[in-house]
Design a protein around this motif. Sequence first.
Motif, short mmCIF file in Angstrom:
data_model
loop_
_atom_site.label_atom_id
_atom_site.label_comp_id
_atom_site.label_asym_id
_atom_site.label_seq_id
_atom_site.Cartn_x
_atom_site.Cartn_y
_atom_site.Cartn_z
N ILE A 23 -13.11 6.96 4.03
CA ILE A 23 -13.82 7.04 2.74
C ILE A 23 -13.85 5.69 2.05
CG2 ILE A 23 -13.70 8.01 0.39
CD1 ILE A 23 -12.61 10.61 1.75
N PHE A 24 -12.72 5.00 1.99
CA PHE A 24 -12.66 3.71 1.30
C PHE A 24 -13.52 2.66 2.01
CE2 PHE A 24 -8.12 4.91 -0.24
CZ PHE A 24 -8.66 5.76 -1.20
N LEU A 25 -13.55 2.67 3.34
CA LEU A 25 -14.42 1.74 4.06
C LEU A 25 -15.89 2.05 3.81
CD1 LEU A 25 -12.77 1.12 7.56
CD2 LEU A 25 -13.10 -0.50 5.69
N ALA A 26 -16.22 3.34 3.72
CA ALA A 26 -17.61 3.71 3.42
C ALA A 26 -18.01 3.19 2.04
CB ALA A 26 -17.77 5.23 3.50
N SER A 79 -3.06 5.77 -3.70
CA SER A 79 -3.88 5.05 -2.73
C SER A 79 -5.27 4.78 -3.27
CB SER A 79 -3.97 5.84 -1.42
OG SER A 79 -2.72 5.96 -0.81
N ALA A 80 -5.85 5.78 -3.91
CA ALA A 80 -7.19 5.61 -4.50
C ALA A 80 -7.15 4.57 -5.63
CB ALA A 80 -7.71 6.95 -5.02
N TYR A 81 -6.11 4.63 -6.45
CA TYR A 81 -5.98 3.65 -7.53
C TYR A 81 -5.81 2.24 -6.96
CZ TYR A 81 -4.27 1.34 -11.72
OH TYR A 81 -4.12 0.46 -12.77
N GLY A 82 -4.98 2.12 -5.94
CA GLY A 82 -4.79 0.83 -5.28
C GLY A 82 -6.08 0.32 -4.66
N PHE A 83 -6.84 1.24 -4.06
CA PHE A 83 -8.13 0.85 -3.49
C PHE A 83 -9.07 0.33 -4.57
CE2 PHE A 83 -12.56 2.11 -2.85
CZ PHE A 83 -12.89 1.23 -1.84
N LEU A 84 -9.10 0.99 -5.72
CA LEU A 84 -9.95 0.51 -6.82
C LEU A 84 -9.55 -0.90 -7.25
CD1 LEU A 84 -10.33 3.72 -9.02
CD2 LEU A 84 -12.05 2.64 -7.58
N TYR A 90 -12.17 -7.81 -4.76
CA TYR A 90 -13.37 -8.19 -3.99
C TYR A 90 -14.45 -8.72 -4.93
CZ TYR A 90 -17.73 -7.58 -1.45
OH TYR A 90 -18.96 -7.78 -0.90
N PHE A 91 -14.72 -8.00 -6.01
CA PHE A 91 -15.74 -8.44 -6.97
C PHE A 91 -15.31 -9.72 -7.69
CE2 PHE A 91 -17.12 -3.87 -6.87
CZ PHE A 91 -18.35 -4.12 -6.28
N PHE A 126 -0.61 -6.57 -0.84
CA PHE A 126 0.84 -6.63 -0.99
C PHE A 126 1.23 -6.62 -2.48
CE2 PHE A 126 0.88 -8.08 3.42
CZ PHE A 126 1.95 -7.37 3.92
N VAL A 127 0.45 -7.31 -3.29
CA VAL A 127 0.71 -7.32 -4.74
C VAL A 127 0.49 -5.91 -5.30
CG1 VAL A 127 -0.05 -8.24 -6.96
CG2 VAL A 127 0.10 -9.74 -4.97
N ILE A 128 -0.60 -5.29 -4.92
CA ILE A 128 -0.88 -3.92 -5.39
C ILE A 128 0.23 -2.98 -4.90
CG2 ILE A 128 -2.44 -1.94 -5.18
CD1 ILE A 128 -4.75 -4.07 -4.90
N GLY A 129 0.55 -3.08 -3.63
CA GLY A 129 1.58 -2.20 -3.05
C GLY A 129 2.93 -2.34 -3.73
#
Length: 133
Positions: A23-26, A79-84, A90-91, A126-129
């Motif tokens: 999902i996150f890659l999509a 995980s979703a929060y970390g992905f955001l 990225y932006f 790593f920082v997010i984790g």
Amino acid sequence: MVLSNPYVLTAAYFGAALLAVIIFLAIFETVTKYKDWEEIKKGNLSVAMATGGKIFGICNIIRYSIEHNDGIGNTLVWSAYGFLLLLVAYFTFEFLTPMFKVDDEIAADNRAVGLLSMMISIGISFVIGASIT
């Protein structure tokens, strides 16, 4: 309870993580100007590095989420929060490089930009984790 069996629990975390990665890659695919898998099929190493960095970053965040949470539900929320947050990074990378467009350079197989993109995804994960509780 079934999830008290470590083999079943591992399989459940694996399944949830695999689904989250897909999902996150999509989502990443929709925000980039290029099509990851088409470019990789053509041999675009920059896209492969950037995509590999995203995969590593996402999986690293999921790893920390599993380690610091009691259940699959909380793990997926973190995980979703970390992905955001990874998406924000990225932006931010794109914003901080006004002299060129990151997506255009990666699509053109600029390996320096692809490598830098990969390292940003890995490093920031790593920082997010480390901040996941």
